[in-house]
Every structure is written in structure tokens, then in C-alpha cells.
Design a protein around this motif. Structure first.
Motif, PDB file in Angstrom:
ATOM      1  N   ILE A   1       0.853  -1.188   0.000  1.00  0.00           N
ATOM      2  CA  ILE A   1       0.000   0.000   0.000  1.00  0.00           C
ATOM      3  C   ILE A   1       0.889   1.238   0.000  1.00  0.00           C
ATOM      4  O   ILE A   1       1.834   1.341   0.787  1.00  0.00           O
ATOM      5  CB  ILE A   1      -0.933   0.042   1.226  1.00  0.00           C
ATOM      6  CG1 ILE A   1      -1.915  -1.128   1.193  1.00  0.00           C
ATOM      7  CG2 ILE A   1      -1.693   1.366   1.299  1.00  0.00           C
ATOM      8  CD1 ILE A   1      -2.791  -1.241   2.434  1.00  0.00           C
ATOM      9  N   VAL A   2       0.580   2.165  -0.886  1.00  0.00           N
ATOM     10  CA  VAL A   2       1.216   3.480  -0.903  1.00  0.00           C
ATOM     11  C   VAL A   2       0.164   4.478  -0.432  1.00  0.00           C
ATOM     12  O   VAL A   2      -0.884   4.615  -1.050  1.00  0.00           O
ATOM     13  CB  VAL A   2       1.721   3.853  -2.312  1.00  0.00           C
ATOM     14  CG1 VAL A   2       2.278   5.270  -2.324  1.00  0.00           C
ATOM     15  CG2 VAL A   2       2.778   2.864  -2.773  1.00  0.00           C
TER      16      VAL A   2
ATOM     17  N   PRO B   1       2.543   6.899  -9.863  1.00  0.00           N
ATOM     18  CA  PRO B   1       3.672   6.208 -10.507  1.00  0.00           C
ATOM     19  C   PRO B   1       4.342   5.194  -9.584  1.00  0.00           C
ATOM     20  O   PRO B   1       4.731   4.103 -10.024  1.00  0.00           O
ATOM     21  CB  PRO B   1       4.635   7.353 -10.854  1.00  0.00           C
ATOM     22  CG  PRO B   1       3.748   8.557 -10.976  1.00  0.00           C
ATOM     23  CD  PRO B   1       2.688   8.374  -9.935  1.00  0.00           C
ATOM     24  N   LEU B   2       4.449   5.522  -8.285  1.00  0.00           N
ATOM     25  CA  LEU B   2       5.051   4.592  -7.335  1.00  0.00           C
ATOM     26  C   LEU B   2       4.149   3.378  -7.134  1.00  0.00           C
ATOM     27  O   LEU B   2       4.611   2.223  -7.117  1.00  0.00           O
ATOM     28  CB  LEU B   2       5.301   5.295  -6.006  1.00  0.00           C
ATOM     29  CG  LEU B   2       5.916   4.445  -4.888  1.00  0.00           C
ATOM     30  CD1 LEU B   2       7.254   3.849  -5.340  1.00  0.00           C
ATOM     31  CD2 LEU B   2       6.096   5.267  -3.611  1.00  0.00           C
TER      32      LEU B   2
ATOM     33  N   ALA C   1       0.649  -1.616  -6.205  1.00  0.00           N
ATOM     34  CA  ALA C   1       0.157  -1.337  -4.858  1.00  0.00           C
ATOM     35  C   ALA C   1      -1.226  -0.706  -4.877  1.00  0.00           C
ATOM     36  O   ALA C   1      -1.639  -0.073  -5.856  1.00  0.00           O
ATOM     37  CB  ALA C   1       1.131  -0.400  -4.137  1.00  0.00           C
ATOM     38  N   ALA C   2      -1.932  -0.881  -3.766  1.00  0.00           N
ATOM     39  CA  ALA C   2      -3.176  -0.151  -3.537  1.00  0.00           C
ATOM     40  C   ALA C   2      -2.837   1.255  -3.052  1.00  0.00           C
ATOM     41  O   ALA C   2      -1.742   1.502  -2.529  1.00  0.00           O
ATOM     42  CB  ALA C   2      -4.037  -0.872  -2.499  1.00  0.00           C
TER      43      ALA C   2
ATOM     44  N   LEU D   1       3.983  -4.476   2.970  1.00  0.00           N
ATOM     45  CA  LEU D   1       4.734  -3.225   2.878  1.00  0.00           C
ATOM     46  C   LEU D   1       3.766  -2.049   2.861  1.00  0.00           C
ATOM     47  O   LEU D   1       2.844  -2.022   2.048  1.00  0.00           O
ATOM     48  CB  LEU D   1       5.601  -3.207   1.607  1.00  0.00           C
ATOM     49  CG  LEU D   1       6.327  -1.894   1.275  1.00  0.00           C
ATOM     50  CD1 LEU D   1       7.320  -1.534   2.371  1.00  0.00           C
ATOM     51  CD2 LEU D   1       7.030  -1.990  -0.076  1.00  0.00           C
ATOM     52  N   TYR D   2       3.979  -1.096   3.762  1.00  0.00           N
ATOM     53  CA  TYR D   2       3.149   0.112   3.833  1.00  0.00           C
ATOM     54  C   TYR D   2       4.070   1.316   3.700  1.00  0.00           C
ATOM     55  O   TYR D   2       4.973   1.518   4.525  1.00  0.00           O
ATOM     56  CB  TYR D   2       2.386   0.173   5.157  1.00  0.00           C
ATOM     57  CG  TYR D   2       1.369   1.290   5.246  1.00  0.00           C
ATOM     58  CD1 TYR D   2       0.055   1.086   4.834  1.00  0.00           C
ATOM     59  CD2 TYR D   2       1.709   2.546   5.735  1.00  0.00           C
ATOM     60  CE1 TYR D   2      -0.886   2.097   4.912  1.00  0.00           C
ATOM     61  CE2 TYR D   2       0.776   3.569   5.816  1.00  0.00           C
ATOM     62  CZ  TYR D   2      -0.517   3.331   5.404  1.00  0.00           C
ATOM     63  OH  TYR D   2      -1.453   4.350   5.486  1.00  0.00           O
ATOM     64  N   ILE D   3       3.875   2.108   2.663  1.00  0.00           N
ATOM     65  CA  ILE D   3       4.693   3.291   2.426  1.00  0.00           C
ATOM     66  C   ILE D   3       3.840   4.526   2.729  1.00  0.00           C
ATOM     67  O   ILE D   3       2.847   4.784   2.044  1.00  0.00           O
ATOM     68  CB  ILE D   3       5.214   3.331   0.980  1.00  0.00           C
ATOM     69  CG1 ILE D   3       6.028   2.076   0.675  1.00  0.00           C
ATOM     70  CG2 ILE D   3       6.069   4.581   0.760  1.00  0.00           C
ATOM     71  CD1 ILE D   3       6.520   1.978  -0.755  1.00  0.00           C
TER      72      ILE D   3
END
Length: 311
Positions: free
Chosen positions: A196-197, A215-216, A222-223, A253-255
Motif C-alpha cells: 500500500i502506498v 507512478p510509485l 500497490a493499492a 509493505l506500507y509506504i
């Protein structure tokens, strides 16, 4: 003991969230699943194949088509007699339906469970997830909601439960379905995504939110998530909101991009396996829960990250 789980579905497909509730319920005893809908036989077929389910109850009637709590609650009460526990996942569906069921049964509800200790003892978060309480009840019948991120999903295949048709309750006509507006996206569903972004108010506008994060997210498959502040500012739709009053997620992964780390937001994502935070404020609370932190201007750091991924 036997547990009844209320299936969440759209009359065609069993919602993946229900699989998490089945795993939690299996810690209490045999698991039965109630599928209530209109033309929902296909959902019952899917439910009977879920590993751990021993029986599926199917109630089919037009007034169950939209899953209205006012219509479903009397049905649940009508079949509740032989069950020690009645449960669902702590989604909007479960949170809407089960309090009404508990009231009609005149029994206690214990909400948002993260651990099942035994048939009468459970663990749930309090104070926006900053503490956990162990709750014990001696009541013979309990209504429960399970936090999906705290339990693995039961395998969708491997079961061979019997399907039993049950009579529909009389229509209540206390509410009516008006319409549904859904955000269409090719991205993974937020609560099921592995990556997730998520963006915060620091992105400044809806245009910059999309220009920086998309874009990321595209590169990582990612969601997209958002803080409450970003949603309130109109940068992202409501169903992107992660937090205590939004969706609770636990991806691999959480950004967090430009998110300060308010308690409300942390309550919805702090169980993520790896948390990466990008924020220009070195004192931002998000760094307290982050596994990796980058103190930098997000408008520079994120495009550089995307470029590195492309390289």
C-alpha cells in the motif's frame, strides 16, 4: 460449540473478508456460515468449499438482495438458537448488522477481536490501538466481530460442507436501498493488498496526490491509501482512508508519504509487516512506528524512488 458466521457477499461472490472470520471462529468450535441474499446460490457453493466450514445455511429472498441490516437481523435471530457464538468480520457490513442482532438477542457483543483465547475470553484493542484489553464474558451466547488483519484467511478450497436451505424471515420494510456509488479501480483492494502506498495532507492537492503517488503505486502494483486529513481535504475518496475511522490494513509493505502519524491513522496501519515513512519533519510521529524512515521532501524523494525502481 458451534459458531455461526454471517457471510458478506454481493450475491455473486463471497467477500474475502469472510474467510478471516472463519479462521477466527474455528478456534471456538464447528463453523457454520449463513448466506442470505437474492439469487445467491453461487455464494453458498463457494462458502461450502471453504476449509473449516461444516455447514452452510442459505436464505434466498428479494429483501436480502442488498444486505440491509434491518432485514438480515431477524433472519439471524431466527436461526441463532443452537449457536453459542454469532460472528462476522469487523467490516462496515459486520459493524452495521451485529449490534442489531445482539440487541434483538439481548446478549453482549464484543467487537473488533484480535485474538481468541477461549470460548469466553478475547483480546481487543482500546485507546485507538495503543493498548489491548482481555475481555471475559460468562454469557451463554455472544455476538462477535473479528478484525480481519489479525487472522489469516481460511483456504477458499478444501471444504465440503452441506448446504441447507432455511426459511426467510418476513420483510421488515424499515429501510430501503437507494443506490451505491463504487470507486472502480484495477488496483488491489485496500484491505487485501500486499503493498500500500498512502498519502497525507502534505501532498497539497488532489492533483499532486495522484501525480506523486500513482507512478510509485503502479511500479509496486500497490493499492492507494490516504490519511483522514487527506480525505477530508478532498485529495482522495473516502474508501481510500486508512485509520480508526477508515480501513484497518496490515500489508507486507506500507509506504506512508507525507503522513504525520496521528493516532487515528496509526490505529489502522501499525500492524503492517514493514512500514516505510517519507516526511520532511524529523519529529513526525510516523517515524516512531516506521521500520525505515526517510527525512526528505516527498516531492523530490518519491520521484527519485520511482526512477530508481525503473532503473
Amino acid at each position: 460449540m458451534t459458531v455461526l458466521i454471517i457471510a458478506e457477499h454481493n450475491n455473486q461472490q463471497l467477500n474475502h473478508a469472510t474467510l478471516h472470520a472463519v479462521t477466527a471462529a474455528a478456534k471456538l468450535g464447528d463453523v457454520h456460515v449463513l448466506v442470505a441474499g437474492n439469487g445467491a446460490a453461487a455464494v453458498a457453493e463457494q462458502a461450502k468449499q471453504v476449509a473449516g466450514v461444516t455447514k452452510v445455511l442459505l436464505a434466498d429472498a428479494p429483501h436480502y438482495a442488498e444486505g440491509l441490516a434491518e432485514e438480515l437481523a431477524p433472519l439471524v435471530v431466527s436461526v441463532a438458537g443452537d449457536y453459542s457464538h454469532i460472528g462476522a468480520t469487523a467490516t462496515a457490513f459486520g459493524k452495521n448488522l451485529l449490534p442489531r442482532v445482539a440487541a434483538l438477542l439481548d446478549c453482549s457483543q464484543i467487537s473488533d477481536l484480535t485474538e481468541v483465547v477461549d470460548a469466553h475470553t478475547f483480546v481487543r484493542p482500546i485507546y485507538a490501538g495503543n493498548a489491548f484489553a482481555t475481555v471475559k464474558s460468562a454469557e451463554p451466547k455472544l455476538v462477535l466481530t473479528f478484525r480481519a488483519t489479525a487472522f489469516d484467511a481460511a483456504p477458499a478450497n478444501g471444504g465440503s460442507a452441506a448446504v441447507e436451505t432455511v426459511a426467510a424471515a418476513a420483510p421488515q420494510n424499515l429501510s430501503r436501498f437507494v443506490g451505491r456509488e463504487l470507486t472502480q479501480s484495477d488496483r488491489p483492494e485496500l484491505t487485501q493488498a500486499k503493498v500500500i502506498v498512502s498519502g497525507g495532507r502534505a501532498l497539497g492537492s488532489a492533483e499532486q496526490f495522484n501525480a506523486v503517488l500513482l507512478p510509485l503505486a503502479d511500479k509496486l502494483n500497490a493499492a492507494i491509501g490516504a490519511s483522514r486529513a487527506a480525505v477530508d481535504a478532498g485529495y482522495a475518496p473516502n474508501d481510500y482512508q486508512v485509520g480508526q475511522t477508515g480501513k484497518v490494513v496490515a500489508p507486507e509493505l506500507y509506504i506512508a508519504v507525507g503522513i504525520s502519524g496521528a493516532i487515528q491513522h496509526l490505529a489502522g496501519m501499525q500492524d503492517s509487516k514493514v512500514i516505510v515513512a517519507i516526511n520532511k519533519d524529523p519529529e513526525a510521529a510516523i517515524f516512531n512506528v516506521a521500520d525505515y524512515g526517510l527525512v526528505a521532501d516527498l516531492f523530490t524523494a518519491v520521484p527519485e524512488l520511482v526512477a530508481a525502481l525503473n532503473g
